[in-house]
Motif scaffolding. Structure first.
Motif, PDB file in Angstrom:
ATOM      1  N   ILE A   1       0.835  -1.207   0.000  1.00  0.00           N
ATOM      2  CA  ILE A   1       0.000   0.000   0.000  1.00  0.00           C
ATOM      3  C   ILE A   1       0.867   1.252   0.000  1.00  0.00           C
ATOM      4  N   LEU A   2       1.930   1.259   0.806  1.00  0.00           N
ATOM      5  CA  LEU A   2       2.827   2.414   0.840  1.00  0.00           C
ATOM      6  C   LEU A   2       3.520   2.618  -0.505  1.00  0.00           C
ATOM      7  N   LEU A   3       3.933   1.533  -1.144  1.00  0.00           N
ATOM      8  CA  LEU A   3       4.558   1.640  -2.467  1.00  0.00           C
ATOM      9  C   LEU A   3       3.562   2.164  -3.493  1.00  0.00           C
ATOM     10  N   PHE A   4       2.340   1.696  -3.417  1.00  0.00           N
ATOM     11  CA  PHE A   4       1.308   2.143  -4.345  1.00  0.00           C
ATOM     12  C   PHE A   4       1.039   3.636  -4.176  1.00  0.00           C
ATOM     13  N   ILE A   5       0.936   4.095  -2.949  1.00  0.00           N
ATOM     14  CA  ILE A   5       0.686   5.513  -2.672  1.00  0.00           C
ATOM     15  C   ILE A   5       1.861   6.366  -3.132  1.00  0.00           C
ATOM     16  N   SER A   6       3.087   5.888  -2.933  1.00  0.00           N
ATOM     17  CA  SER A   6       4.263   6.669  -3.309  1.00  0.00           C
ATOM     18  C   SER A   6       4.413   6.767  -4.824  1.00  0.00           C
ATOM     19  N   CYS A   7       3.794   5.858  -5.570  1.00  0.00           N
ATOM     20  CA  CYS A   7       3.866   5.915  -7.024  1.00  0.00           C
ATOM     21  C   CYS A   7       3.031   7.060  -7.584  1.00  0.00           C
ATOM     22  N   LYS A   8       2.085   7.554  -6.853  1.00  0.00           N
ATOM     23  CA  LYS A   8       1.250   8.667  -7.294  1.00  0.00           C
ATOM     24  C   LYS A   8       2.131   9.904  -7.378  1.00  0.00           C
ATOM     25  N   ASN A   9       2.213  10.500  -8.551  1.00  0.00           N
ATOM     26  CA  ASN A   9       3.044  11.676  -8.772  1.00  0.00           C
ATOM     27  C   ASN A   9       2.368  12.892  -8.144  1.00  0.00           C
ATOM     28  N   GLU A  10       3.047  13.546  -7.241  1.00  0.00           N
ATOM     29  CA  GLU A  10       2.484  14.700  -6.537  1.00  0.00           C
ATOM     30  C   GLU A  10       2.194  15.861  -7.471  1.00  0.00           C
ATOM     31  N   SER A  11       2.901  15.908  -8.618  1.00  0.00           N
ATOM     32  CA  SER A  11       2.695  17.032  -9.519  1.00  0.00           C
ATOM     33  C   SER A  11       1.614  16.754 -10.562  1.00  0.00           C
ATOM     34  N   ASP A  12       0.936  15.608 -10.491  1.00  0.00           N
ATOM     35  CA  ASP A  12      -0.131  15.322 -11.437  1.00  0.00           C
ATOM     36  C   ASP A  12      -1.218  16.392 -11.340  1.00  0.00           C
ATOM     37  N   ILE A  13      -1.677  16.818 -12.484  1.00  0.00           N
ATOM     38  CA  ILE A  13      -2.716  17.837 -12.573  1.00  0.00           C
ATOM     39  C   ILE A  13      -4.072  17.167 -12.421  1.00  0.00           C
ATOM     40  N   GLU A  14      -4.893  17.715 -11.576  1.00  0.00           N
ATOM     41  CA  GLU A  14      -6.258  17.225 -11.439  1.00  0.00           C
ATOM     42  C   GLU A  14      -7.106  17.910 -12.514  1.00  0.00           C
ATOM     43  N   PRO A  15      -7.859  17.143 -13.304  1.00  0.00           N
ATOM     44  CA  PRO A  15      -8.666  17.753 -14.367  1.00  0.00           C
ATOM     45  C   PRO A  15      -9.614  18.842 -13.868  1.00  0.00           C
ATOM     46  N   LYS A  16     -10.099  18.721 -12.648  1.00  0.00           N
ATOM     47  CA  LYS A  16     -11.057  19.713 -12.142  1.00  0.00           C
ATOM     48  C   LYS A  16     -10.443  21.107 -12.055  1.00  0.00           C
ATOM     49  N   TYR A  17      -9.123  21.216 -11.895  1.00  0.00           N
ATOM     50  CA  TYR A  17      -8.476  22.520 -11.808  1.00  0.00           C
ATOM     51  C   TYR A  17      -8.355  23.177 -13.183  1.00  0.00           C
ATOM     52  N   LEU A  18      -8.467  22.387 -14.226  1.00  0.00           N
ATOM     53  CA  LEU A  18      -8.362  22.896 -15.580  1.00  0.00           C
ATOM     54  C   LEU A  18      -9.691  23.460 -16.084  1.00  0.00           C
ATOM     55  N   ILE A  19     -10.777  23.022 -15.492  1.00  0.00           N
ATOM     56  CA  ILE A  19     -12.115  23.387 -15.959  1.00  0.00           C
ATOM     57  C   ILE A  19     -12.327  24.895 -15.858  1.00  0.00           C
ATOM     58  N   GLY A  20     -12.811  25.458 -16.954  1.00  0.00           N
ATOM     59  CA  GLY A  20     -13.101  26.882 -17.005  1.00  0.00           C
ATOM     60  C   GLY A  20     -12.638  27.487 -18.303  1.00  0.00           C
TER      61      GLY A  20
END
Length: 142
Positions: A12-31
Motif C-alpha cells: 500500500i505504501l509503495l502504491f501511494i508513493s507511485c502517485k506523482n504529486e505534480s499530477d494535474i487534477e482535471p477539475k483545476y483545468l475546468i473553465g
C-alpha cells in the motif's frame, strides 16, 4: 498472518508513493482561459511578449469533457487533426479525441503530438505546450 499484514502495508505504501504529486487534477483545468500573449522562449528560458500580430483564441475546458475554442467545439477550426472536441487529462497531458475531418488543402506539419503538455496550472494561470507549436500562457476568465 503477521507477514501478510506487513507485506500488505508495504504494498500500500509503495502504491501511494507511485502517485506523482505534480499530477494535474482535471477539475483545476475546468473553465475559460484567455491568452496573455506571452510565449516561452526555449533558447533563453524566459517568457516573452508576442510582438507580431497574432490572434489567439480563448479556450475552455468543460466539466463534461468538452474542449471549446471561442465557445465552439475545438475540432471545428483545426484542419490538421491536432485538436479534438473532447479531452481528458492523463499524466499532465491534455489528450484530445473526437477530431474533425481534415481540410483537403491544408498544409500541416507532420507531428507525433499526443496532446498538450500542462507545464503549470494554478488558480489564475495556465501554461501549456500546444503541439506542434510552443508554450503559451493563459489567465483564467472570471
Amino acid at each position: 498472518m503477521k507477514a501478510f499484514i506487513i507485506i500488505s502495508i508495504v504494498f500500500i505504501l509503495l502504491f501511494i508513493s507511485c502517485k506523482n504529486e505534480s499530477d494535474i487534477e482535471p477539475k483545476y483545468l475546468i473553465g475559460q482561459w484567455r491568452p496573455t500573449y506571452e510565449i516561452f522562449n526555449d533558447s533563453t528560458q524566459k517568457w516573452e511578449v508576442i510582438l507580431s500580430y497574432m490572434l489567439l483564441p480563448n479556450i475552455e475546458f468543460t466539466s463534461d469533457g468538452k474542449f471549446l475554442i471561442n465557445k465552439r467545439p475545438g475540432s471545428e477550426g483545426d484542419c490538421c487533426g491536432y485538436i479534438g472536441s473532447q479531452y481528458k487529462v492523463e499524466n499532465n497531458m491534455v489528450i484530445f479525441s473526437n477530431f474533425g475531418t481534415p481540410c483537403p488543402n491544408a498544409l500541416c506539419l507532420n507531428s507525433t503530438c499526443k496532446g498538450w503538455s500542462i507545464k503549470k496550472l494554478s488558480e489564475e494561470t495556465l501554461e501549456i505546450y500546444q503541439c506542434p507549436n510552443a508554450t503559451y500562457r493563459y489567465s483564467r476568465v472570471k
